[in-house]
Write a protein that holds these residues in place. Sequence first.
Motif, PDB file in Angstrom:
ATOM      1  N   GLY A  78      45.717  52.213  30.250  1.00 60.50           N
ATOM      2  CA  GLY A  78      45.234  50.689  30.855  1.00 60.50           C
ATOM      3  C   GLY A  78      45.204  50.593  32.200  1.00 60.50           C
ATOM      4  N   VAL A 118      42.990  45.156  29.828  1.00 60.43           N
ATOM      5  CA  VAL A 118      44.195  44.544  30.051  1.00 60.43           C
ATOM      6  C   VAL A 118      44.021  42.918  30.340  1.00 60.43           C
ATOM      7  N   ILE A 146      48.221  45.450  28.194  1.00 60.89           N
ATOM      8  CA  ILE A 146      46.905  46.050  27.645  1.00 60.89           C
ATOM      9  C   ILE A 146      46.722  45.081  26.456  1.00 60.89           C
ATOM     10  N   TYR A 151      49.660  53.519  32.728  1.00 58.53           N
ATOM     11  CA  TYR A 151      49.148  52.368  33.467  1.00 58.53           C
ATOM     12  C   TYR A 151      48.575  53.014  34.561  1.00 58.53           C
TER      13      TYR A 151
END
Length: 466
Positions: free
Chosen positions: A103, A223, A229, A244
Amino acid sequence: MAKDKLKTVYVCTQCGETSPRWLGRCPSCGAWNTMVEDVVAEPAKTSAKAAGQSRTPGQTSLKPLKLNLVSTTEEKSRIVTGIGELDRVLGGGIVLGSVTLIGGEPGIGKSTILLQLCGEVSRSLDVLYVTGEESVRQIKLRAVRLNVPQENISLVAESDVDEICGLIEATKPGLVVIDSIQTMRCADIASSSGTVSQVKESTARFLNVAKTYEIPTFIVGHVNKDGAIAGPKVMEHIVDTVLYFEGDKTLPYRVLRAVKNRYGSTNEIGMFDMTGRGLEQIENPSQVMLEGRPLGISGTCVACVMEGTRPVLSELQALVTKTSFPSPRRTASGFDYNRMYLLLAVLEKRTGHFFGNQDVYLNVVGGLRLEDTACDLPACLAMASSLLDLPIPEKTLAIGEVGLGGEIRSVPHLETRLREAQRVGFDTAIVPKHNLRLIDPGQYPGLRLVGVAYLRQAVNAIKLKD
């Protein structure tokens, strides 16, 4: 499906709790403003007797395997991607059958790094890239720009989960990329794409195919405004790895961080530089983070943080100036805001420096976020340097945690930090006195170690001119 009735429910994105009406606070997990609207199909009611007759007692297709018979000596249990920074974060490569969720903010580089990953893996394996947001022509244009090998990469623009799972089972590629999970849709679920039920069920079906055929799968997740997320939290629980992508879109540097990893450490980070040719690895982040440092300017100090097993030198800048407001302003970027307030209170109480009528701005250069407590001392010295308008020597760094009593407490991995400082070219290190007793200064030729027990001693140390 025709006999099922549709109904509207509200689902908590954190724990999956459902409610027939909207609630400001989830009654199950206590989270605020996490209830989102969803449309689900209510199955037709069946009697308990009929439900019990659907299964014959004692009959099952499951065949359990004794634990001592499970083999762990496969010749190739991981796929080395060839992207060293990504392999570091994943724990040494991609585990067969693993599902990885990645994400990040829009435009941060998620699709770029996954397409580069496909190019590297395609040198030895077939890759399937499923896009639900872009056309295959757009993916082709990006691949040409990134100079990605294209022979073994197959593209498909599809959002039907069952069709995609059937394609994966038929072709059995070596790697699958789903971009993105919020665009996927299960045809037997009445809600639209991106809803809680769709995201949860789509992830579960991709997970089942990946585990059954041991096909590693990467899933892109959008996100929300809070940076988490989007979708139910259960999605992060069922996957194996959650990555991430962090960084300021206005800056070229990107940090890939693992917040969950069943096959490796979550302390490692990968650093990349966003260029016109895609993401390039930063193999020497300390050198990059210190480029363009101002010389002879007050309010700057170098810290050394541990990101997993890697020491990284980073510059902290502080600006302390007289306020024009009744209440002074405090701002922190890349540093914990409440921690800065605590350190200011310790500076005032233990060293006698007054910040009550001063605006304080603290910034970490390069877009990094420092959470290591070893950054306390360099943050204090940067703020004291700016207040006194006294530059810290350019080849001096500080390492140490600051306690409420003004004491400088020991930090772990000091030897590793000092070797990194010595390699980059620093000649003076202000370190905790307790740590200094446990190491041999002779192992660091050319690096002068200054041991301090209290914050006042550290502030006095920067006043000494070479």
